[in-house]
Design a protein around this motif. Structure first.
Motif, short mmCIF file in Angstrom:
data_model
loop_
_atom_site.label_atom_id
_atom_site.label_comp_id
_atom_site.label_asym_id
_atom_site.label_seq_id
_atom_site.Cartn_x
_atom_site.Cartn_y
_atom_site.Cartn_z
N UNK A 273 -6.88 3.84 -5.57
CA UNK A 273 -5.75 3.65 -4.86
C UNK A 273 -5.20 4.63 -3.90
N UNK A 274 -5.93 5.79 -3.77
CA UNK A 274 -5.55 6.97 -2.90
C UNK A 274 -5.42 6.29 -1.51
N UNK A 275 -6.23 5.52 -0.89
CA UNK A 275 -5.97 5.07 0.32
C UNK A 275 -4.60 4.01 0.72
N UNK A 276 -4.25 3.54 -0.44
CA UNK A 276 -3.10 2.62 -0.37
C UNK A 276 -1.75 3.74 -0.47
N UNK A 277 -1.96 4.42 -1.11
CA UNK A 277 -0.85 5.61 -1.10
C UNK A 277 -0.84 6.25 0.23
N UNK B 186 -4.55 1.25 8.18
CA UNK B 186 -3.94 0.16 7.34
C UNK B 186 -5.33 -0.82 6.66
N UNK B 187 -6.39 -0.89 7.22
CA UNK B 187 -7.65 -1.58 6.74
C UNK B 187 -8.27 -0.81 5.52
N UNK B 188 -7.95 0.50 5.66
CA UNK B 188 -8.63 1.34 4.48
C UNK B 188 -7.46 1.24 3.10
N UNK B 189 -6.14 0.98 3.53
CA UNK B 189 -5.25 0.86 2.64
C UNK B 189 -5.47 -0.53 1.62
N UNK B 190 -5.51 -1.40 2.58
CA UNK B 190 -5.61 -3.01 2.17
C UNK B 190 -6.98 -3.00 1.57
N UNK B 191 -8.00 -2.62 2.05
CA UNK B 191 -9.42 -2.63 1.12
C UNK B 191 -9.40 -2.03 -0.11
#
Length: 349
Positions: free
Chosen positions: A109-113, A161-166
């Motif tokens: 979840x690092x990209x989400x953060x 955004x796409x990295x976070x969502x993925x």
């Protein structure tokens, strides 16, 4: 209010206000730890490490400020994001929380953060009160354009955004596949994933349940760089105009972006797509429980505010709001299946 120090209730209120005043420090200090890849360093080492060992592995100049590193670790240990052994030489280890913050692994979840604490995202939150006063959208007031317009024109923001969502999709998808396994195992024929983007969701469903034929449906530019998956075809179109005919429809994390009127339009197209086969419309979405305090309820409330801040009319919905919305579409048989995640499955016939 009288003497605060003599009033336990007021004193507790004072403490709570200060917690909220400095709540931002927790997410931004955690962001710094992810940027420094501290969880990755400890993970790669295979065992807890001293502060100096961690510092030696951080990509930086030789002048790294180890005193400040110790100070952020003190907070993160206090918040149980990392563990720490007793002094004199503290050894820092991973916890069940920091294991989710290791880069370059499937369950990260690092990209989400990094996405949702990015200045482009957080700037909009400063416009909440003006957006309420002026009936606007906070993101548009902050940036002068809509969220989707920025995503279309700014490749760097679109990738962020796409990295976070993925990265947030995998754990949710696992819970969907497991939580609705009795349903997926009984589906026959084709399953169209509405707004499926790169097609990862429907491809995983087809991988686990290969008797299902998958259709990934979205605007052509959404899956322009998507790979070909066994048992899945990509179909381009506009969900507001028509959804491809199929035996069943699946739609995940799409309706939360839109106000009720648009959701009704989308769902009527979904219902029409399965009418001939008398199939199911399977919705995977958040259901708000404002008065409940279970594991993901606070996160759901925060995500509802994220929708409010970034999207014009986007919102999470309570169970009653979902039932009212779905009945307006014409569904008469509605079954809600809670999942061990922030999502629930809503099966409509």
């Amino acid at each position: 209010m009288g003497n605060v120090t003599e009033n336990a209730e007021l004193l507790q209120g004072l403490s709570e206000v200060y917690k909220h005043v400095f709540a931002f420090t927790e997410s931004l200090v955690l962001r710094s730890a992810v940027e420094l890849r501290i969880a990755d360093i400890i993970h790669s080492n295979g065992q807890p490490m001293s502060l100096s060992q961690i510092a030696s592995k951080i990509d930086s100049s030789p002048s790294i400020n180890i005193t400040n590193l110790e100070r952020i670790m003190r907070m993160l240990v206090r918040k149980k994001i990392f563990s720490s052994s007793a002094e004199p030489t503290a050894l820092y280890g991973l916890t069940s929380t920091s294991k989710w913050l290791i880069h370059d692994q499937e369950l990260s979840l690092a990209p989400v953060l990094l996405t949702f604490t990015h200045p482009t995202m957080t700037t909009a939150w400063y416009q909440i009160s003006p957006s309420i006063k002026e009936n606007g959208t906070a993101f548009e007031m902050a940036h002068g354009e809509s969220f989707w317009d920025m995503a279309s024109s700014n490749p760097e923001f679109n990738k962020l955004f796409n990295d976070g969502m993925a990265s947030g999709t995998k754990p949710v998808l696992d819970s969907i596949i497991e939580g609705y396994k009795d349903g997926f195992s009984k589906l026959e024929g084709t399953l169209v994933d509405v707004g499926g983007a790169l097609g990862k969701v429907v491809s995983k469903i087809v991988e686990v349940y290969p008797h299902i034929k998958g259709i990934n449906f979205d605007k052509p530019n959404a899956f322009a760089n998507a790979p070909q998956y066994p048992g899945v075809i990509h179909v381009g179109g506009d969900m507001f105009k028509e959804v491809p005919s199929a035996d069943n429809v699946f739609i995940k994390s799409v309706l939360i972006d839109w106000p009720d009127e648009e959701c009704i339009t989308i769902l009527k197209k979904c219902r029409k797509a399965v009418a001939e086969k008398k199939g199911k419309v399977i919705i995977a979405e958040i259901i708000l429980h404002p008065d409940r305090y279970e594991m993901f309820d606070d996160v759901a409330i925060s995500l509802d505010l994220l929708m409010m801040t970034n999207f014009n009319g986007g919102k999470a919905r309570t169970e009653n709001e979902w039932m009212e919305l779905l009945k307006k579409v014409g569904f008469t048989d509605i079954n809600i299946i809670p999942l061990p995640s922030i999502m629930s499955i809503i099966v409509c016939v």
